[in-house]
Design an enzyme around this catalytic site. Structure first.
Site, PDB file in Angstrom:
ATOM      1  N   ASP A   1      70.727 -15.419   4.585  1.00 55.60           N
ATOM      2  CA  ASP A   1      70.066 -16.469   3.803  1.00 55.60           C
ATOM      3  C   ASP A   1      69.495 -17.513   4.771  1.00 55.60           C
ATOM      4  OD1 ASP A   1      69.410 -18.609   2.201  1.00 55.60           O
ATOM      5  OD2 ASP A   1      71.368 -18.752   1.234  1.00 55.60           O
TER       6      ASP A   1
ATOM      7  N   ASP B   1      61.401 -19.840  -1.516  1.00 55.36           N
ATOM      8  CA  ASP B   1      60.952 -21.203  -1.843  1.00 55.36           C
ATOM      9  C   ASP B   1      61.979 -21.901  -2.758  1.00 55.36           C
ATOM     10  OD1 ASP B   1      59.321 -23.399  -2.118  1.00 55.36           O
ATOM     11  OD2 ASP B   1      57.692 -22.368  -3.145  1.00 55.36           O
TER      12      ASP B   1
END
Ligand code: ADP
Length: 179
Positions: A15, A39
Site C-alpha cells: 500500500d 487516489d
C-alpha cells in the site's frame, strides 16, 4: 534492490500510503478532487488537508504534475499526476503516461526531494495494459536519471502480486538485482 547509476530502484508489493518517503505519487484525475483506487486511499490516509490544497490548485492536465503536502501520511509530500485513460493505444497514451512519470520526477527535483514512490499509474480504472505501462514507467524514470542525474531512491509500489512480479521481470531484463 536495483541500482541505476547513483539511484536505488525498489520494487515493493503493498500500500503506497504507508511509504516513508519524501513524496508519494498519486494517480489522480484531471479535477484533483479525489476518486477511487490509489487516489481514494491517499485522501483517506492523508486526511482533508490534501483535498483543501488540491481545490486551490484547481485541476491538472493529463501528463502534468502538481504537489501538496501529505497530511497524516508518513511521507512529506504528495505529487499528484494524471495518467491517460487507455483507449486503443493510438491516442497518444504512451507519451502521456511517460510524461506523468517524467514530470513527477521533475517536480520532485524542484522541491529537492530525494526519495519517491510511484504506483502503477493508469493501470486501474484507466485500463492501461500492465506490461506496457510498466515498461513506460521504468523507461521514464531511467531517462530522467540519465538526463538530470538526480534522485536517490525510486520505489515502484504495486498493489497486486501480478504487477509486482511483472515489474521485477521488467527490471531484471534491464538491470542486475543486488542483495
Ligand atoms: P488509474 O485511474 O490511474 O488507473 P487507479 O487508482 O484505478 O488509477 O489504479 C492504479 C493502480 O494503483 C492499480 O494498479 C491499482 O491496483 C493500484 N492501487 C490501488 N490502491 C493502491 C494503493 N493503496 N497502493 C498502491 N497501489 C494501489
Amino acid at each position: 534492490m536495483y541500482v541505476y547509476k547513483k539511484a536505488k530502484l525498489n520494487i515493493i508489493q503493498g500500500d503506497i500510503t504507508k511509504m516513508e518517503v519524501d513524496a508519494v505519487v498519486n494517480a489522480a484525475n484531471n479535477t484533483l478532487l479525489g476518486g477511487g483506487g490509489v487516489d481514494g486511499a491517499i485522501h483517506r490516509a492523508g486526511g482533508p488537508t490534501i483535498l483543501e490544497q488540491c481545490k486551490k490548485i484547481g485541476g491538472c492536465p493529463t501528463g502534468e504534475a502538481r504537489i501538496t503536502t501529505a497530511g497524516n501520511m508518513p511521507s512529506k509530500y504528495v505529487i499528484h499526476t494524471v495518467g491517460p485513460v487507455y483507449k486503443d493505444g493510438r491516442k497518444g497514451e504512451t507519451k502521456l503516461l511517460y510524461n506523468a512519470y517524467y514530470n513527477s520526477m521533475k517536480l520532485a527535483k524542484e522541491y529537492n526531494l530525494k526519495t519517491i514512490a510511484f504506483p502503477a499509474i493508469s493501470t486501474g480504472v484507466y485500463n492501461y495494459p500492465k506490461l506496457e505501462a510498466g515498461q513506460i514507467a521504468t523507461k521514464a524514470v531511467m531517462d530522467f536519471i540519465d538526463k538530470e542525474d538526480y534522485i536517490e531512491e525510486v520505489n515502484f509500489v504495486l498493489f497486486s502480486e501480478d504487477n509486482y512480479l511483472l515489474y521485477k521481470k521488467i527490471l531484471d531484463e534491464k538491470l542486475n538485482e543486488l542483495e
